[in-house]
Motif scaffolding. Structure first.
Motif: not given
Ligand SMILES: Nc1ncnc2c1ncn2[C@@H]1O[C@H](COP(=O)(O)OP(=O)(O)OP(=O)(O)O)[C@@H](O)[C@H]1O
Ligand SMILES: [Mg+2]
Length: 334
Positions: A23-29, A67
């Motif tokens: 979680s939080g590694c950047g996948k959704s990004t 998601q």
């Molecule tokens: N709008 C935003 N502004 C600033 N930071 C953000 C924003 N959205 C996400 N982040 C940060 O960027 C990083 C990656 O977030 P992301 O949502 O891509 O993670 P993820 O791998 O999809 O996590 P999860 O498995 O919890 O969905 C995290 O540290 C998150 O806190």
């Protein structure tokens, strides 16, 4: 703060690439960036032979299942499915044709006139998938599409997605935090950690040759046993200092010997997990806490003394920075 660093990946036409990481590694990004919902501060994004950095989400012809797979609550299933087509100004008969196609494919035909609140989680999930697929996108981006399903449904919908992807030949980027899902679904798997790609490889390669200690500890259930070691330099380099390294062995690679021998180490059982088809023995050996796996129900109990063997070929070797090194046998003067 940067969510992604030095991120470079190519997905082949018709490929199912799974992006996995905690979680939080950047996948959704990554997905949001591809879909055009997030701007990149640098780098090039190409879909097919088009550079899409400056294209709007709609111009990219990328479908995304979010998601939380939000459906429009005031629209029926049929209207939810047709909405993206309406936005793209498709003719009514073409809209109807595509909705019927998706409904048959996902077995949601009988649900077309219901509102989302009258659907189960799994049915909603399939509608969200359908809404992405009716667009006949060049690329589908799925962000943890099964996260809200129970274990049984998860397996069946996963199989459905896989079959669908093969049948339609859609290029898919599929995000999950579940490494089992990643390994079973992906043609290739990309492991992401703290915004950096760790390894992109076929599932088998990821398991057999993890590129670093993060991947080694992330892929496999239970994960690889990892421990610090000081390695004496080989004979041909006697002047060199001992090397600090991390060694790894998978629980299933540890062997059990009946007697102590020159190649065994003494271990004591500290905890037993009987799982039916297999048993996980948590042991202490040479001061290290290790997990060993045996098939079926083990007769061993807490406090038992064991003799364990770790075949040299099963030992993974990582340098002080955690990067994979070739097995010891392959290291030598060339
Ligand atoms: N709008 C935003 N502004 C600033 N930071 C953000 C924003 N959205 C996400 N982040 C940060 O960027 C990083 C990656 O977030 P992301 O949502 O891509 O993670 P993820 O791998 O999809 O996590 P999860 O498995 O919890 O969905 C995290 O540290 C998150 O806190
Ligand atoms: Mg996410």
């Amino acid at each position: 703060m940067r969510a992604l660093r030095d991120f470079s990946i190519s997905v082949a036409d018709g490929e199912m690439l799974v992006l996995v990481g905690p979680s939080g590694c950047g996948k959704s990004t990554v997905l949001r960036t591809l879909a055009g919902l997030e701007d990149v501060t640098g780098g090039v994004i190409r879909i097919g032979d088009r550079v899409v950095n400056d294209l709007s989400p709609r111009e990219r012809n990328v479908a995304m299942v979010f998601q939380d797979y939000a459906l429009y609550p005031h629209m029926t299933v049929r209207e939810n499915l047709a909405f993206p087509l309406r936005m793209r100004k498709l003719a009514a008969d073409e809209r109807a044709r595509r909705v019927a196609w998706a409904a048959e494919l996902l077995e949601i035909g009988p649900l077309l006139d219901r509102l989302p609140r009258a659907l189960s989680g799994g049915q909603r999930q399939r509608v969200a998938m359908g809404r992405a697929l009716v667009r006949e996108p060049s690329v589908s981006l799925l962000d943890e599409p099964l996260s809200n399903l129970d274990a049984v449904l998860r397996v069946s919908v996963r199989a459905e997605i896989e079959a669908l992807q093969r049948r339609t030949g859609t290029t898919m980027l599929y995000v999950t935090h579940d490494q089992v899902e990643a390994m079973t679904l992906g043609d290739r798997v990309a492991v992401l950690h703290e915004g950096r790609l760790q390894q992109v490889a076929k599932p088998r390669e990821l398991y057999e040759r993890p590129a670093n200690t993060f991947v080694a500890g992330f892929v496999g259930t239970p994960p690889m046993n990892l421990f610090e070691a000081k390695l004496a330099p080989p004979a041909w380099a006697r002047e060199a200092d001992a090397e600090t390294a991390t060694l790894g062995i998978r629980p299933e690679a540890i062997e059990f010997a009946t007697h102590a021998g020159t190649d065994t180490i003494a271990a004591q059982v500290e905890h037993v997990e009987l799982l039916g088809h297999e048993t996980l023995l948590h042991v202490r050996a040479a001061g290290l806490a290790l997990v060993a796996r045996t098939a079926g129900m083990s007769a061993h109990g807490r406090g038992d003394a064991l003799h364990l063997r770790a075949p040299a070929s099963a030992i993974h070797h990582f340098d002080a920075a955690g990067v994979r090194r070739p097995p010891q046998a392959e290291i030598g003067p060339s």
